[in-house]
Design an enzyme around this catalytic site. Structure first.
Site, PDB file in Angstrom:
ATOM      1  N   ARG A   1       5.674  17.291 -34.838  1.00  0.00           N
ATOM      2  CA  ARG A   1       4.444  17.145 -35.051  1.00  0.00           C
ATOM      3  C   ARG A   1       4.171  17.484 -36.544  1.00  0.00           C
ATOM      4  O   ARG A   1       4.482  16.484 -37.386  1.00  0.00           O
ATOM      5  CB  ARG A   1       3.501  18.072 -34.391  1.00  0.00           C
ATOM      6  CG  ARG A   1       4.124  18.032 -32.851  1.00  0.00           C
ATOM      7  CD  ARG A   1       3.428  16.671 -32.087  1.00  0.00           C
ATOM      8  NE  ARG A   1       3.489  17.012 -30.603  1.00  0.00           N
ATOM      9  CZ  ARG A   1       3.438  16.033 -29.842  1.00  0.00           C
ATOM     10  NH1 ARG A   1       3.814  15.008 -30.137  1.00  0.00           N
ATOM     11  NH2 ARG A   1       3.854  16.309 -28.269  1.00  0.00           N
TER      12      ARG A   1
ATOM     13  N   HIS B   1      11.493   4.199 -25.575  1.00  0.00           N
ATOM     14  CA  HIS B   1      10.881   4.797 -24.516  1.00  0.00           C
ATOM     15  C   HIS B   1      10.689   3.653 -23.539  1.00  0.00           C
ATOM     16  O   HIS B   1       9.926   2.925 -23.903  1.00  0.00           O
ATOM     17  CB  HIS B   1       9.804   5.643 -25.076  1.00  0.00           C
ATOM     18  CG  HIS B   1       8.801   6.000 -23.849  1.00  0.00           C
ATOM     19  ND1 HIS B   1       8.183   7.219 -24.057  1.00  0.00           N
ATOM     20  CD2 HIS B   1       8.674   5.666 -22.741  1.00  0.00           C
ATOM     21  CE1 HIS B   1       7.380   7.718 -23.003  1.00  0.00           C
ATOM     22  NE2 HIS B   1       7.646   6.776 -22.288  1.00  0.00           N
TER      23      HIS B   1
ATOM     24  N   ASP C   1      13.293  16.045 -25.322  1.00  0.00           N
ATOM     25  CA  ASP C   1      11.991  15.424 -25.482  1.00  0.00           C
ATOM     26  C   ASP C   1      10.857  16.708 -25.943  1.00  0.00           C
ATOM     27  O   ASP C   1       9.771  16.663 -25.240  1.00  0.00           O
ATOM     28  CB  ASP C   1      11.358  14.319 -24.387  1.00  0.00           C
ATOM     29  CG  ASP C   1      10.365  13.494 -24.741  1.00  0.00           C
ATOM     30  OD1 ASP C   1       9.671  13.794 -25.987  1.00  0.00           O
ATOM     31  OD2 ASP C   1       9.749  13.198 -23.771  1.00  0.00           O
TER      32      ASP C   1
ATOM     33  N   HIS D   1       2.313  20.582 -27.139  1.00  0.00           N
ATOM     34  CA  HIS D   1       0.725  20.484 -27.138  1.00  0.00           C
ATOM     35  C   HIS D   1       0.008  21.881 -27.222  1.00  0.00           C
ATOM     36  O   HIS D   1       0.831  22.843 -26.704  1.00  0.00           O
ATOM     37  CB  HIS D   1       0.148  19.640 -26.216  1.00  0.00           C
ATOM     38  CG  HIS D   1       0.771  18.132 -26.021  1.00  0.00           C
ATOM     39  ND1 HIS D   1       0.332  17.217 -26.813  1.00  0.00           N
ATOM     40  CD2 HIS D   1       1.846  17.658 -25.271  1.00  0.00           C
ATOM     41  CE1 HIS D   1       0.983  16.196 -26.699  1.00  0.00           C
ATOM     42  NE2 HIS D   1       1.641  16.383 -25.832  1.00  0.00           N
TER      43      HIS D   1
HETATM   44  C1  NCD Z   1       5.099  12.419 -25.823  1.00  0.00           C
HETATM   45  C2  NCD Z   1       4.540  13.246 -26.805  1.00  0.00           C
HETATM   46  O1  NCD Z   1       3.788  14.194 -26.545  1.00  0.00           O
HETATM   47  O2  NCD Z   1       4.398  12.936 -28.055  1.00  0.00           O
HETATM   48  N1  NCD Z   1       4.939  12.913 -24.540  1.00  0.00           N
HETATM   49  C3  NCD Z   1       5.658  12.867 -23.581  1.00  0.00           C
HETATM   50  O3  NCD Z   1       5.386  13.137 -22.325  1.00  0.00           O
HETATM   51  N2  NCD Z   1       7.008  12.536 -23.634  1.00  0.00           N
HETATM   52  C4  NCD Z   1       4.552  10.953 -25.771  1.00  0.00           C
HETATM   53  C5  NCD Z   1       5.102  10.223 -24.950  1.00  0.00           C
HETATM   54  O4  NCD Z   1       6.234   9.994 -24.855  1.00  0.00           O
HETATM   55  O5  NCD Z   1       4.382   9.430 -24.167  1.00  0.00           O
HETATM   56 ZN    ZN Z   2       9.228  11.772 -26.728  1.00  0.00          ZN
END
Ligand code: NCD
Ligand code: ZN
Length: 442
Positions: free
Chosen positions: A65, A177, A300, A304
């Protein structure tokens, strides 16, 4: 500097190993069997039987981020979470604010990361706004990331062709993706808005597009596959077109360990894309780990704020942090004899280094490689408590899980960045962009 203990070298565990490190270059200069140190030597002694010295872990898919999303995570907290999690190199995704799809936006990230990172990192570029900028971009990135919208909604054959060419000529990865937006159903119950059929269809399309467009020297990577169906298609493809193109793929711990019944507990918290599938999919992906039918494991790591997760399913942000739990989840499986330590190293260090074209520098303990090492304590027991995360995202889908096995020390190019539950925050900025590092050569 000397590290001594039980070490994983050439696919084998060796006892009584001394690893000699040159602190100036950050590289391993010698490996000897036996402990024979001089009084003047600086030594990291991990000779107790509970420790293993491993090539440092590498994650091909994380979201660090920063910039306008620094309230979710920034380069310091994200790479700090990596260091604590035993990970020496993380590859950062481009879906930031602003998105990494122009040269100016890339520069913003290059500079931010340079001043804050604790471990090494690679940067991905998104679907480019202007392909003329690509020639200035390639020296700073490890690859390109394509999201569902890029391939199925805004897909432009010419742009994609140019990107693929640049990737092939510069040893860059093309990461996908795979979920087909044409098959999404926003009115379905949690998790069913994107099914295994949507994932299968996306992979099928990606394979056809890349095969027809690129013919030779195609190398693509499908990230976070979540279903048995997708796995079968990829295995079939690999067999059928093995001499025509190279396809690799990874799985996440959550798609192996969590199923769609979790949505009943807290739909927003467990929301993630790709969606969690059935326990049979979990089992098939776990079997794939046993059978060498996957190339890599990724987290991944998608942090958030808690507010963004604690919402009704349709409004919650998808994804969760994973960097501080992944190694312990895998070591717990090792301790239960569900997985070998060898395969953990293969999927989370050796293969990722190979996929990134960093073979010989990362992913192995050998002369000439960087002294980027993860020392794990196989016996340490702990309970996941997200409140204590270094990541700004202080929640976890594995909250409360009892795990056995933990990163004990993380070393990045000869410097300790994490040791015995302590993060070496004063080393912020020590982490380097691997692509720039490879160009400078030491
Ligand atoms: C990803 C993110 O938060 O950047 N989230 C996720 O669930 N993998 C975005 C995404 O891949 O949709
Ligand atoms: Zn991701």
């Amino acid at each position: 500097l000397i590290v001594q203990g039980i070490a994983y070298i050439n696919n084998t565990l060796f006892e009584r190993v001394s690893i000699f490190i040159d602190e100036d270059s950050g590289k391993i200069i010698d490996i000897k069997v036996g402990y024979n140190i001089q009084a003047s030597d600086k030594v990291i002694d991990v000779t107790k039987n509970r420790y293993r010295i491993l090539p440092g872990f590498i994650d091909l898919h994380v979201h660090l981020r920063d910039l306008a999303y620094s309230y979710k995570e920034d380069y310091y907290t994200g790479t700090g979470a990596a260091a604590k999690g035993g990970i020496v190199l993380v590859c950062d995704m481009p879906n930031t604010k602003p998105p990494t799809n122009t040269l100016d936006n890339l520069k913003l990230k290059v500079n931010k990361a340079r001043s804050k990172a604790l471990v090494d990192y690679g940067l991905y570029y998104g679907s480019p706004k202007d392909t003329r900028e690509l020639k200035y971009v390639t020296n700073h990135i490890v690859g390109f990331k394509f999201y569902p919208e890029d391939i199925f909604t805004y897909f432009d054959k010419n742009v994609f062709g140019e990107v693929a060419n640049k990737a092939a000529n510069n040893d860059l990865l093309l990461v996908f993706h795979a979920e087909d937006p044409r098959l999404f159903n926003q009115r379905a119950p949690p998790g069913l808005e994107r099914t295994d059929i949507a994932e299968y269809s996306a992979i099928d399309n990606i394979i056809n597009i890349t095969r027809n467009l690129l013919r030779h020297k195609v190398k693509i990577h499908i990230t976070h596959i979540s279903s048995a169906k997708s796995l079968q298609l990829l295995l079939k493809t690999k067999k059928q077109y093995y001499n025509e193109f190279e396809v690799t793929w990874d799985v996440t711990p959550h798609h192996i360990l969590l199923d769609n019944t979790m949505y009943r507990i807290n739909a927003g918290l467990y929301k993630v894309y790709p969606t969690l599938k059935t326990r049979y999919d979990n089992m098939r992906l776990y079997l794939a780990l046993l059978n060498n039918e996957v190339d890599a494991i990724t987290t991944d790591h998608a942090p958030h704020s808690l507010n963004e997760k604690m919402r009704p399913y349709n409004e919650a942000c998808p994804g969760y942090p994973g960097l501080e739990t992944v190694v312990s989840l895998l070591l717990t499986m090792v301790n239960k004899d569900l997985l070998s330590l060898e395969s953990v190293v293969r999927y989370y260090s050796y293969n990722p280094a190979r996929i990134l074209n960093l073979k010989g520098l990362y992913g192995v303990i050998s002369k000439g490689a960087y002294a980027s090492l993860t020392i794990v304590d196989l016996k340490a027991e702990w309970k996941v408590k997200a409140e204590d995360f270094v990541s700004k995202a202080k929640y976890s889908p594995f909250e409360g899980w009892s795990l056995q096995g933990k990163p004990y020390l993380t070393m990045v190019r000869g410097k300790i960045v994490f040791h015995d539950n302590m993060l070496y925050g004063e080393l912020r900025g020590w982490g380097k962009n691997v692509r720039e590092l490879a160009k400078t050569k030491s």
